[in-house]
Design a protein around this motif. Sequence first.
Motif, PDB file in Angstrom:
ATOM      1  N   GLY A  93       0.745  -1.237  -0.230  1.00  0.00           N
ATOM      2  CA  GLY A  93      -0.034   0.012   0.016  1.00  0.00           C
ATOM      3  C   GLY A  93       0.794   1.283  -0.043  1.00  0.00           C
ATOM      4  O   GLY A  93       0.536   2.256  -0.575  1.00  0.00           O
ATOM      5  N   ARG A  94       2.014   1.167   0.822  1.00  0.00           N
ATOM      6  CA  ARG A  94       2.697   2.229   0.886  1.00  0.00           C
ATOM      7  C   ARG A  94       3.495   2.657  -0.706  1.00  0.00           C
ATOM      8  O   ARG A  94       3.566   3.822  -1.304  1.00  0.00           O
ATOM      9  CB  ARG A  94       3.972   2.188   1.763  1.00  0.00           C
ATOM     10  N   ALA A  95       3.835   1.441  -1.308  1.00  0.00           N
ATOM     11  CA  ALA A  95       4.423   1.499  -2.598  1.00  0.00           C
ATOM     12  C   ALA A  95       3.451   1.961  -3.745  1.00  0.00           C
ATOM     13  O   ALA A  95       3.491   2.873  -4.561  1.00  0.00           O
ATOM     14  CB  ALA A  95       4.954   0.228  -2.986  1.00  0.00           C
ATOM     15  N   TYR A  96       2.107   1.654  -3.499  1.00  0.00           N
ATOM     16  CA  TYR A  96       0.953   1.946  -4.425  1.00  0.00           C
ATOM     17  C   TYR A  96       0.687   3.478  -4.281  1.00  0.00           C
ATOM     18  O   TYR A  96       0.759   4.128  -5.291  1.00  0.00           O
ATOM     19  CB  TYR A  96      -0.217   1.047  -4.327  1.00  0.00           C
ATOM     20  N   VAL A  97       0.588   4.235  -3.222  1.00  0.00           N
ATOM     21  CA  VAL A  97       0.032   5.507  -3.206  1.00  0.00           C
ATOM     22  C   VAL A  97       1.257   6.168  -3.772  1.00  0.00           C
ATOM     23  O   VAL A  97       1.038   7.253  -4.383  1.00  0.00           O
ATOM     24  CB  VAL A  97      -0.358   5.773  -1.756  1.00  0.00           C
ATOM     25  N   ARG A  98       2.407   5.718  -3.691  1.00  0.00           N
ATOM     26  CA  ARG A  98       3.697   6.501  -4.289  1.00  0.00           C
ATOM     27  C   ARG A  98       3.413   6.701  -5.772  1.00  0.00           C
ATOM     28  O   ARG A  98       3.714   7.641  -6.667  1.00  0.00           O
ATOM     29  CB  ARG A  98       4.923   5.986  -3.711  1.00  0.00           C
ATOM     30  N   LEU A  99       3.120   5.460  -6.309  1.00  0.00           N
ATOM     31  CA  LEU A  99       2.898   5.414  -7.804  1.00  0.00           C
ATOM     32  C   LEU A  99       1.728   6.232  -8.075  1.00  0.00           C
ATOM     33  O   LEU A  99       1.822   6.766  -9.146  1.00  0.00           O
ATOM     34  CB  LEU A  99       2.663   3.918  -8.115  1.00  0.00           C
ATOM     35  N   GLN A 100       0.792   6.216  -7.427  1.00  0.00           N
ATOM     36  CA  GLN A 100      -0.337   7.140  -7.829  1.00  0.00           C
ATOM     37  C   GLN A 100      -0.216   8.487  -7.692  1.00  0.00           C
ATOM     38  O   GLN A 100      -0.579   9.220  -8.617  1.00  0.00           O
ATOM     39  CB  GLN A 100      -1.780   6.703  -7.325  1.00  0.00           C
ATOM     40  N   LEU A 101       0.678   8.809  -6.637  1.00  0.00           N
ATOM     41  CA  LEU A 101       1.002  10.084  -6.622  1.00  0.00           C
ATOM     42  C   LEU A 101       1.984  10.480  -7.712  1.00  0.00           C
ATOM     43  O   LEU A 101       1.737  11.785  -8.537  1.00  0.00           O
ATOM     44  CB  LEU A 101       1.834  10.494  -5.409  1.00  0.00           C
ATOM     45  N   GLN A 102       2.761   9.801  -8.207  1.00  0.00           N
ATOM     46  CA  GLN A 102       3.755  10.096  -9.323  1.00  0.00           C
ATOM     47  C   GLN A 102       3.019  10.058 -10.712  1.00  0.00           C
ATOM     48  O   GLN A 102       3.364  10.990 -11.498  1.00  0.00           O
ATOM     49  CB  GLN A 102       4.780   9.066  -9.447  1.00  0.00           C
ATOM     50  N   ALA A 103       1.957   9.082 -10.766  1.00  0.00           N
ATOM     51  CA  ALA A 103       1.041   9.426 -11.796  1.00  0.00           C
ATOM     52  C   ALA A 103       0.239  10.647 -12.018  1.00  0.00           C
ATOM     53  O   ALA A 103       0.026  11.344 -13.068  1.00  0.00           O
ATOM     54  CB  ALA A 103      -0.029   8.251 -11.685  1.00  0.00           C
ATOM     55  N   THR A 104      -0.174  11.205 -10.598  1.00  0.00           N
ATOM     56  CA  THR A 104      -0.700  12.532 -10.723  1.00  0.00           C
ATOM     57  C   THR A 104       0.207  13.529 -11.478  1.00  0.00           C
ATOM     58  O   THR A 104      -0.366  14.464 -12.108  1.00  0.00           O
ATOM     59  CB  THR A 104      -1.059  12.871  -9.199  1.00  0.00           C
ATOM     60  N   ALA A 105       1.593  13.439 -10.823  1.00  0.00           N
ATOM     61  CA  ALA A 105       2.270  14.531 -11.164  1.00  0.00           C
ATOM     62  C   ALA A 105       2.582  14.358 -12.803  1.00  0.00           C
ATOM     63  O   ALA A 105       2.816  15.252 -13.455  1.00  0.00           O
ATOM     64  CB  ALA A 105       3.762  14.347 -10.442  1.00  0.00           C
ATOM     65  N   LEU A 106       2.477  13.285 -13.346  1.00  0.00           N
ATOM     66  CA  LEU A 106       2.882  13.062 -14.624  1.00  0.00           C
ATOM     67  C   LEU A 106       1.486  13.117 -15.513  1.00  0.00           C
ATOM     68  O   LEU A 106       1.650  13.142 -16.811  1.00  0.00           O
ATOM     69  CB  LEU A 106       3.263  11.555 -15.020  1.00  0.00           C
ATOM     70  N   GLY A 107       0.527  13.477 -14.993  1.00  0.00           N
ATOM     71  CA  GLY A 107      -0.658  13.682 -15.785  1.00  0.00           C
ATOM     72  C   GLY A 107      -1.350  12.525 -16.305  1.00  0.00           C
ATOM     73  O   GLY A 107      -2.017  12.664 -17.409  1.00  0.00           O
ATOM     74  N   VAL A 108      -0.962  11.248 -15.782  1.00  0.00           N
ATOM     75  CA  VAL A 108      -1.590  10.142 -16.384  1.00  0.00           C
ATOM     76  C   VAL A 108      -2.732   9.427 -15.388  1.00  0.00           C
ATOM     77  O   VAL A 108      -2.344   9.643 -14.215  1.00  0.00           O
ATOM     78  CB  VAL A 108      -0.818   9.186 -16.896  1.00  0.00           C
ATOM     79  N   GLY A 109      -3.931   8.785 -15.750  1.00  0.00           N
ATOM     80  CA  GLY A 109      -4.639   8.195 -14.703  1.00  0.00           C
ATOM     81  C   GLY A 109      -4.171   6.854 -14.377  1.00  0.00           C
ATOM     82  O   GLY A 109      -3.626   5.909 -15.212  1.00  0.00           O
ATOM     83  N   MET A 110      -4.420   6.208 -13.282  1.00  0.00           N
ATOM     84  CA  MET A 110      -4.104   5.140 -12.777  1.00  0.00           C
ATOM     85  C   MET A 110      -5.170   4.438 -11.905  1.00  0.00           C
ATOM     86  O   MET A 110      -5.530   5.064 -11.029  1.00  0.00           O
ATOM     87  CB  MET A 110      -2.874   5.146 -11.869  1.00  0.00           C
ATOM     88  N   HIS A 111      -5.686   3.407 -12.339  1.00  0.00           N
ATOM     89  CA  HIS A 111      -6.994   2.756 -11.772  1.00  0.00           C
ATOM     90  C   HIS A 111      -6.772   1.418 -11.494  1.00  0.00           C
ATOM     91  O   HIS A 111      -6.639   0.624 -12.336  1.00  0.00           O
ATOM     92  CB  HIS A 111      -8.194   3.082 -12.472  1.00  0.00           C
ATOM     93  N   PRO A 112      -6.871   1.051 -10.172  1.00  0.00           N
ATOM     94  CA  PRO A 112      -6.688  -0.529  -9.625  1.00  0.00           C
ATOM     95  C   PRO A 112      -7.831  -1.370 -10.504  1.00  0.00           C
ATOM     96  O   PRO A 112      -9.002  -0.762 -10.273  1.00  0.00           O
ATOM     97  CB  PRO A 112      -7.178  -0.335  -8.185  1.00  0.00           C
ATOM     98  N   MET A 113      -7.570  -2.331 -10.970  1.00  0.00           N
ATOM     99  CA  MET A 113      -8.455  -3.626 -11.416  1.00  0.00           C
ATOM    100  C   MET A 113      -8.092  -4.795 -10.833  1.00  0.00           C
ATOM    101  O   MET A 113      -7.524  -5.473 -11.268  1.00  0.00           O
ATOM    102  CB  MET A 113      -8.393  -3.644 -12.996  1.00  0.00           C
TER     103      MET A 113
END
Length: 395
Positions: free
Chosen positions: A313-333
């Motif tokens: 979970g710690r790694a995942y939220v960092r990935l999503q924060l970085q996705a936000t910074a990069l302007g790309v969407g990230m959605h768990p399936m």
Amino acid sequence: MNRRNFIRLAGGGTIAAATAGSLAACGALGSHYPAEAVEAWNGPVGETDLRRRAVAYAITAPNPHNLQPWLVDLREQGVITLRTDRERVLPRTDPLGRQILIGHGAFLELLVMALAQQGVASQVQLWPQGELPMVLKDWDERPVARITLQPGGQPDPLFAQVLLRRTPKTDFDTTRAVAPELLTRLLASAPASGQTALRVGGTVAADQLPALRTLCWESAQVELLTPSTMMESIHLTRVGPAEILQHRDGISINSPFVRAVAALGLFDRTQPPAEGSAAYKSAMGRFEGHSRTAMGFVWITGPNTRSDQVQAGRAYVRLQLQATALGVGMHPMSQALQEFAEMAPHYERVHQLVLGQPAPRTPRDATVQMFCRMGYTPDPAPPTPRRALAKFVRV
């Protein structure tokens, strides 16, 4: 009113379809929620206590079904103790509690980042009284983590994205590819390999996407067609401003059309939509759209102990924060990762596709902890409701 009369009244299933389609997407048909329900995304306005300020940021963390299953104990000076709200779990969809603990890891990472932003370092001790049992029904009150505050925290550049982070629950734009270079930058935001047994990976390769899209679509069908898991989502659905404000959690729907249906007493929460009905077809279409429009995938793998789940979970939220910074969407399936019996073939399949090996048999075996689609959305995703800060704090 039975389902057949409901569908007839709805004019061939239009209302039922709109309702089930919204539910299946686990999101809102409308982008606007009552301001009070999303006030957490304004940050800790007027809050002066540094621990409470940190918690105010942490409650924006992603979590399964927006249950917000966190409790923090502030009774010990200079310490934050993180526990699970045992009333906010998913016994049907997540019978082992793995996804719930991933949500705790996301909360913990944002908490540590928010403390560091205030010049406070964190000494994190996971499971100070031992790990929770591996079966959800056996959980007790033992804490997930004890965070001791220390001087010297260094701000994290990703903290700037905390209140901007969103989870897009719409179809992605298939005319916009995700560049390999962007994927590389995204994966670089995860912790270094020496700090955790977890690994991050992903793909935007055109020849690899079809099998992964099919996996998403087929596993989503299983969740929708399994009555117990579908009803778990239905029971967490909040329709209209009054319900959204009352609960400020779960699956929020605030479109005028569905609100009108609910006001007429026609929003059926007693049973899932019948296979073959208009409601069923709409729900399936929504999930199929999400699956088929994935323009890339990202995953987190590693062992499956309770500590590994929190670290994922710690790694995942960092990935999503970085996705936000990069302007790309990230959605768990996450459907294929769910550990209820009906999902077993797809659980096996996701491990074969991602790791090239069978599904894990022991907690030490390599496990796919998170599996997410990537892409660009036509419109920005809205923030999701969060309960008031006081609901999470024990003093």
